[in-house]
Design a protein around this motif. Structure first.
Motif, PDB file in Angstrom:
ATOM      1  N   VAL A 173       0.851  -1.198   0.000  1.00 27.88           N
ATOM      2  CA  VAL A 173       0.000   0.000   0.000  1.00 27.88           C
ATOM      3  C   VAL A 173       0.881   1.240   0.000  1.00 27.88           C
ATOM      4  CG1 VAL A 173      -1.659   1.366   1.338  1.00 27.88           C
ATOM      5  CG2 VAL A 173      -1.963  -1.114   1.124  1.00 27.88           C
ATOM      6  N   ARG A 174       1.851   1.259   0.888  1.00 26.99           N
ATOM      7  CA  ARG A 174       2.732   2.429   0.997  1.00 26.99           C
ATOM      8  C   ARG A 174       3.495   2.684  -0.302  1.00 26.99           C
ATOM      9  NH1 ARG A 174       3.064   4.271   6.162  1.00 26.99           N
ATOM     10  NH2 ARG A 174       2.471   2.827   7.809  1.00 26.99           N
ATOM     11  N   SER A 175       4.040   1.636  -0.916  1.00 25.31           N
ATOM     12  CA  SER A 175       4.827   1.848  -2.134  1.00 25.31           C
ATOM     13  C   SER A 175       3.931   2.265  -3.297  1.00 25.31           C
ATOM     14  CB  SER A 175       5.649   0.607  -2.487  1.00 25.31           C
ATOM     15  OG  SER A 175       4.815  -0.489  -2.780  1.00 25.31           O
ATOM     16  N   ARG A 176       2.737   1.656  -3.428  1.00 27.09           N
ATOM     17  CA  ARG A 176       1.822   2.067  -4.502  1.00 27.09           C
ATOM     18  C   ARG A 176       1.361   3.503  -4.303  1.00 27.09           C
ATOM     19  NH1 ARG A 176      -2.272  -3.070  -5.531  1.00 27.09           N
ATOM     20  NH2 ARG A 176      -0.672  -4.504  -6.298  1.00 27.09           N
ATOM     21  N   LEU A 177       1.067   3.860  -3.057  1.00 25.13           N
ATOM     22  CA  LEU A 177       0.606   5.206  -2.761  1.00 25.13           C
ATOM     23  C   LEU A 177       1.700   6.230  -3.043  1.00 25.13           C
ATOM     24  CD1 LEU A 177      -1.862   6.731  -1.744  1.00 25.13           C
ATOM     25  CD2 LEU A 177      -1.007   6.411   0.571  1.00 25.13           C
ATOM     26  N   ASN A 178       2.910   5.911  -2.648  1.00 26.51           N
ATOM     27  CA  ASN A 178       4.039   6.804  -2.896  1.00 26.51           C
ATOM     28  C   ASN A 178       4.240   7.022  -4.397  1.00 26.51           C
ATOM     29  OD1 ASN A 178       6.314   8.386  -2.280  1.00 26.51           O
ATOM     30  ND2 ASN A 178       7.658   6.621  -2.497  1.00 26.51           N
ATOM     31  N   ARG A 179       4.192   5.920  -5.165  1.00 27.49           N
ATOM     32  CA  ARG A 179       4.353   6.014  -6.613  1.00 27.49           C
ATOM     33  C   ARG A 179       3.223   6.840  -7.237  1.00 27.49           C
ATOM     34  NH1 ARG A 179       5.495   0.917  -7.533  1.00 27.49           N
ATOM     35  NH2 ARG A 179       3.317   0.262  -7.544  1.00 27.49           N
ATOM     36  N   ALA A 180       1.996   6.587  -6.819  1.00 27.86           N
ATOM     37  CA  ALA A 180       0.837   7.309  -7.363  1.00 27.86           C
ATOM     38  C   ALA A 180       0.922   8.791  -7.020  1.00 27.86           C
ATOM     39  CB  ALA A 180      -0.462   6.706  -6.825  1.00 27.86           C
ATOM     40  N   ARG A 181       1.274   9.109  -5.792  1.00 28.40           N
ATOM     41  CA  ARG A 181       1.372  10.517  -5.387  1.00 28.40           C
ATOM     42  C   ARG A 181       2.459  11.244  -6.164  1.00 28.40           C
ATOM     43  NH1 ARG A 181       0.563   9.470   1.039  1.00 28.40           N
ATOM     44  NH2 ARG A 181      -1.669   9.884   1.098  1.00 28.40           N
ATOM     45  N   ARG A 182       3.578  10.560  -6.403  1.00 26.68           N
ATOM     46  CA  ARG A 182       4.656  11.180  -7.188  1.00 26.68           C
ATOM     47  C   ARG A 182       4.162  11.538  -8.583  1.00 26.68           C
ATOM     48  NH1 ARG A 182       8.159   7.152  -5.460  1.00 26.68           N
ATOM     49  NH2 ARG A 182       8.062   6.230  -7.527  1.00 26.68           N
ATOM     50  N   LYS A 183       3.431  10.602  -9.210  1.00 27.94           N
ATOM     51  CA  LYS A 183       2.924  10.854 -10.570  1.00 27.94           C
ATOM     52  C   LYS A 183       1.906  11.999 -10.571  1.00 27.94           C
ATOM     53  CE  LYS A 183       3.631   6.360 -12.680  1.00 27.94           C
ATOM     54  NZ  LYS A 183       2.988   5.218 -13.366  1.00 27.94           N
ATOM     55  N   VAL A 184       1.038  12.018  -9.578  1.00 24.56           N
ATOM     56  CA  VAL A 184       0.028  13.076  -9.512  1.00 24.56           C
ATOM     57  C   VAL A 184       0.699  14.419  -9.268  1.00 24.56           C
ATOM     58  CG1 VAL A 184      -1.912  13.985  -8.158  1.00 24.56           C
ATOM     59  CG2 VAL A 184      -1.891  11.580  -8.846  1.00 24.56           C
ATOM     60  N   ARG A 185       1.649  14.471  -8.326  1.00 19.89           N
ATOM     61  CA  ARG A 185       2.352  15.730  -8.064  1.00 19.89           C
ATOM     62  C   ARG A 185       3.111  16.206  -9.294  1.00 19.89           C
ATOM     63  NH1 ARG A 185       3.233  13.719  -2.677  1.00 19.89           N
ATOM     64  NH2 ARG A 185       5.162  12.778  -3.377  1.00 19.89           N
ATOM     65  N   ALA A 186       3.742  15.277 -10.011  1.00 21.33           N
ATOM     66  CA  ALA A 186       4.484  15.642 -11.218  1.00 21.33           C
ATOM     67  C   ALA A 186       3.534  16.217 -12.272  1.00 21.33           C
ATOM     68  CB  ALA A 186       5.232  14.437 -11.771  1.00 21.33           C
ATOM     69  N   ALA A 187       2.354  15.620 -12.389  1.00 21.69           N
ATOM     70  CA  ALA A 187       1.378  16.103 -13.378  1.00 21.69           C
ATOM     71  C   ALA A 187       0.829  17.473 -13.003  1.00 21.69           C
ATOM     72  CB  ALA A 187       0.233  15.107 -13.522  1.00 21.69           C
ATOM     73  N   LEU A 188       0.660  17.706 -11.707  1.00 24.77           N
ATOM     74  CA  LEU A 188       0.077  18.966 -11.260  1.00 24.77           C
ATOM     75  C   LEU A 188       1.117  20.055 -11.077  1.00 24.77           C
ATOM     76  CD1 LEU A 188      -2.488  17.664  -8.629  1.00 24.77           C
ATOM     77  CD2 LEU A 188      -2.883  18.260 -11.017  1.00 24.77           C
ATOM     78  N   GLY A 189       2.350  19.660 -10.848  1.00 20.38           N
ATOM     79  CA  GLY A 189       3.401  20.638 -10.598  1.00 20.38           C
ATOM     80  C   GLY A 189       3.120  21.387  -9.308  1.00 20.38           C
ATOM     81  N   ASP A 190       3.711  22.538  -9.171  1.00 26.64           N
ATOM     82  CA  ASP A 190       3.509  23.355  -7.980  1.00 26.64           C
ATOM     83  C   ASP A 190       2.461  24.431  -8.208  1.00 26.64           C
ATOM     84  OD1 ASP A 190       5.497  21.966  -6.625  1.00 26.64           O
ATOM     85  OD2 ASP A 190       7.069  23.254  -7.450  1.00 26.64           O
ATOM     86  N   SER A 191       1.764  24.360  -9.349  1.00 26.71           N
ATOM     87  CA  SER A 191       0.856  25.450  -9.703  1.00 26.71           C
ATOM     88  C   SER A 191      -0.390  25.519  -8.845  1.00 26.71           C
ATOM     89  CB  SER A 191       0.445  25.319 -11.175  1.00 26.71           C
ATOM     90  OG  SER A 191      -0.223  24.083 -11.364  1.00 26.71           O
ATOM     91  N   ASP A 192      -0.855  24.420  -8.309  1.00 27.98           N
ATOM     92  CA  ASP A 192      -2.105  24.434  -7.548  1.00 27.98           C
ATOM     93  C   ASP A 192      -2.016  23.504  -6.345  1.00 27.98           C
ATOM     94  OD1 ASP A 192      -4.648  24.630  -6.579  1.00 27.98           O
ATOM     95  OD2 ASP A 192      -5.638  24.223  -8.482  1.00 27.98           O
ATOM     96  N   PRO A 193      -1.403  23.968  -5.238  1.00 27.57           N
ATOM     97  CA  PRO A 193      -1.235  23.094  -4.087  1.00 27.57           C
ATOM     98  C   PRO A 193      -2.551  22.636  -3.476  1.00 27.57           C
ATOM     99  CG  PRO A 193      -0.539  25.345  -3.559  1.00 27.57           C
ATOM    100  CD  PRO A 193      -0.861  25.309  -5.014  1.00 27.57           C
ATOM    101  N   THR A 194      -3.617  23.417  -3.593  1.00 27.92           N
ATOM    102  CA  THR A 194      -4.893  22.981  -3.017  1.00 27.92           C
ATOM    103  C   THR A 194      -5.480  21.829  -3.804  1.00 27.92           C
ATOM    104  OG1 THR A 194      -6.112  24.625  -4.307  1.00 27.92           O
ATOM    105  CG2 THR A 194      -5.470  25.241  -2.075  1.00 27.92           C
ATOM    106  N   LEU A 195      -5.225  21.786  -5.102  1.00 28.31           N
ATOM    107  CA  LEU A 195      -5.727  20.694  -5.924  1.00 28.31           C
ATOM    108  C   LEU A 195      -5.104  19.381  -5.513  1.00 28.31           C
ATOM    109  CD1 LEU A 195      -7.422  19.841  -8.341  1.00 28.31           C
ATOM    110  CD2 LEU A 195      -5.469  20.367  -9.800  1.00 28.31           C
TER     111      LEU A 195
END
Length: 199
Positions: free
Chosen positions: A166-188
């Motif tokens: 769970v932890r490794s999948r979540l970490n990987r998923a969060r990295r991809k989502v953060r990379a896609a969103l960038g720093d432009s919208d932290p609330t998103l």
């Protein structure tokens, strides 16, 4: 040795082995949550079927439920996640359409005002694109934590995987989502950021 308390989920399931109608209590407790989660993933029309099929499947296998687990919520979300997984193409197609057009036909079918915040967040193309690019397993883990508010342990129970996975999948998923969103919208990205309470 005594059985589970009659009022916890395990007690309800145990009682339903002799009195099948007792199982309806689990439906009353969790059907709205399962439906809301399925709606977020696949839309309102399919969510009706996912919810019904989740409880039907749970009812059919209730004799195999581990009565040592008083809370059946992770078990039910696990069944729902497996059923949602069978609709992976539908989900990915809808996410890709949202990423391209910014128009979310799934969100437009929602009627629960409590989901307005999530609807607004999902209306951002980059997030939809990031979710569509995740593997089914990574997306299940991320959305069970972010949208169903399950703990890591509950996600592990729901998906029958170790907490470390769970932890490794979540970490990987969060990295991809953060990379896609960038720093432009932290609330998103807030629903997809690490939370100490889930550890």
């Amino acid at each position: 040795m005594t059985g589970p308390p009659d009022n916890d989920d395990a007690g309800v399931i145990a009682a339903s082995l002799n009195r099948p109608e007792a199982f309806a209590e689990l439906y009353h407790r969790y059907a709205a949550d399962i439906h809301r989660y399925a709606t977020r993933r696949l839309g309102d029309t399919v969510a009706d079927d996912i919810t019904a099929d989740t409880f039907l499947a749970a009812f059919r296998v209730r004799a195999r439920y581990d009565l040592g687990r008083g809370n059946a919520r992770p078990w039910l979300y696990g069944i729902a996640a497996n059923l949602i997984g069978k609709h992976r193409r539908t989900e990915v197609r809808a996410l890709n359409a949202l990423a391209r057009t910014g128009r979310d036909p799934v969100a437009e079918s929602w009627v629960d005002h409590a989901d307005d915040r999530v609807t607004a967040q999902a209306a951002h193309g980059p997030l939809a694109g990031a979710l569509a690019s995740l593997s089914g397993g990574d997306r299940h883990v991320l959305l069970l934590v972010a949208w169903a508010d399950l703990t890591y342990q509950e996600v592990a129970e729901a998906l029958s995987i170790p907490v470390g996975t769970v932890r490794s999948r979540l970490n990987r998923a969060r990295r991809k989502v953060r990379a896609a969103l960038g720093d432009s919208d932290p609330t998103l990205a807030s629903d997809f950021a690490p939370e100490a309470t889930h550890g």
